[in-house]
Design an enzyme around this catalytic site. Structure first.
Site, PDB file in Angstrom:
ATOM      1  N   LYS A 167      31.339 -18.003 -20.154  1.00  0.00           N
ATOM      2  CA  LYS A 167      30.874 -17.620 -18.822  1.00  0.00           C
ATOM      3  C   LYS A 167      31.990 -17.777 -17.793  1.00  0.00           C
ATOM      4  CE  LYS A 167      28.290 -16.306 -15.460  1.00  0.00           C
ATOM      5  NZ  LYS A 167      27.013 -16.892 -15.041  1.00  0.00           N
ATOM      6  N   LYS A 235      31.886 -21.647  -6.767  1.00  0.00           N
ATOM      7  CA  LYS A 235      31.652 -22.731  -7.726  1.00  0.00           C
ATOM      8  C   LYS A 235      32.139 -22.333  -9.121  1.00  0.00           C
ATOM      9  CE  LYS A 235      27.880 -22.818  -9.781  1.00  0.00           C
ATOM     10  NZ  LYS A 235      27.264 -22.358 -11.058  1.00  0.00           N
TER      11      LYS A 235
END
Length: 286
Positions: A167, A235
């Site tokens: 990811k 983030k």
């Protein structure tokens, strides 16, 4: 199956709705009472807390904003989940956090998978997410029928934490493409070329991408309603940079993209869609 679902935000709510449509019994919890109520209106069961959502569940899914939230919730799932529970964390968090969750779960007889997703809100609504899964192969196969209700690409990529590493790679590629599409728009407009027409051509050639397919029109129109917020991509870029450091590799373009995303957040665009990276490139050019 009886499924506990914790985290009913932009991604979690439509994912839980798709599980309901598939015939599963879904008990959901979110810090927003309104989101819990919305799930109940769709036929799900509202939970008063994490422990309530986990009680009696065959499988538990979490879809939370960041590692701290997972670190807070996971021990409750491990402690109050039934023996041999299958726990699938679909949040995007640090790989080391997923490995920690897997260790805590295994010690308590719970099977944990990290299964972050790509595809944004549209993919969550349509059930077409790409899901990258880390964990034991036999657990992935048991979870697959549920995951197939959420996505069309489900790939077992390795042991615990591997899903989060993939990811991170996904997010650095997505961020880089948004940056380049933004630069293309600025170049086309500064050169007196219709950016809509120009991007139509790019989308049909080798430069084509899912981002160009879905976002080129809204980017040209400067429509940045969030499907995936800058705050969250900021983030995620931090996760990618940290993963590179842990692996001992140099990713110079990733570092540059991370700084552009950080600039977008610093300029007050954190609540906008990550395609709003265009605003940073425009600002660099006056």
């Amino acid at each position: 199956m009886n499924i506990g679902f914790v985290g009913l935000g932009i991604m979690g709510s439509p994912m839980a709705a798709n599980l309901l449509k598939a015939g599963h019994v879904v008990t959901g919890y979110d810090v927003s009472a309104e989101r819990v109520e919305q799930l109940a209106e769709l036929g799900g069961k509202g939970a008063s807390g994490v422990v309530d959502a986990v009680a009696g569940a065959d499988l538990v899914i979490t879809m939370l904003p960041d590692s701290p939230q997972v670190e807070e919730v996971a021990p409750l799932i491990v402690e109050y989940g039934r023996p041999n529970l299958l726990y699938v964390d679909m949040s995007t968090i640090r790989p080391e956090t997923s490995r920690w969750v897997a260790r805590q779960a295994a010690a308590a007889g719970v099977r944990a998978l990290d299964a972050p997703v790509s595809g944004g809100e549209r993919g969550a609504v349509d059930g077409t997410l790409s899901i990258m899964v880390g964990g034991a192969e036999e657990d992935v196969e048991e979870a697959r029928p549920v995951l197939e209700r959420l996505g069309t690409t489900i790939v077992h990529v390795g042991p615990p934490g591997a899903g989060q590493t993939v990811k991170a790679a996904n997010q650095l590629v997505v961020g880089g493409i948004y940056g380049l599409v933004s630069e293309a728009i600025v170049l086309l407009e500064a050169s007196g070329v219709d950016p809509a027409a120009g991007l139509d051509v790019l989308a049909g050639g080798l430069a084509g991408s899912r981002i160009l397919e879905l976002k080129r029109h809204t980017m040209v129109k400067r429509e940045f309603a969030p499907g995936f917020r800058i705050d969250l991509h900021h983030k995620d870029m931090g996760i990618a940079v940290a993963a590179a450091r842990e692996a001992g590799v140099s990713l110079p373009l990733t570092g540059q993209v991370a700084q552009l995303v950080a600039a977008a957040k610093a300029q007050g665009h954190g609540s906008l869609d990550h395609s709003a990276l265009l605003k940073v490139i425009e600002r660099l050019n006056g």
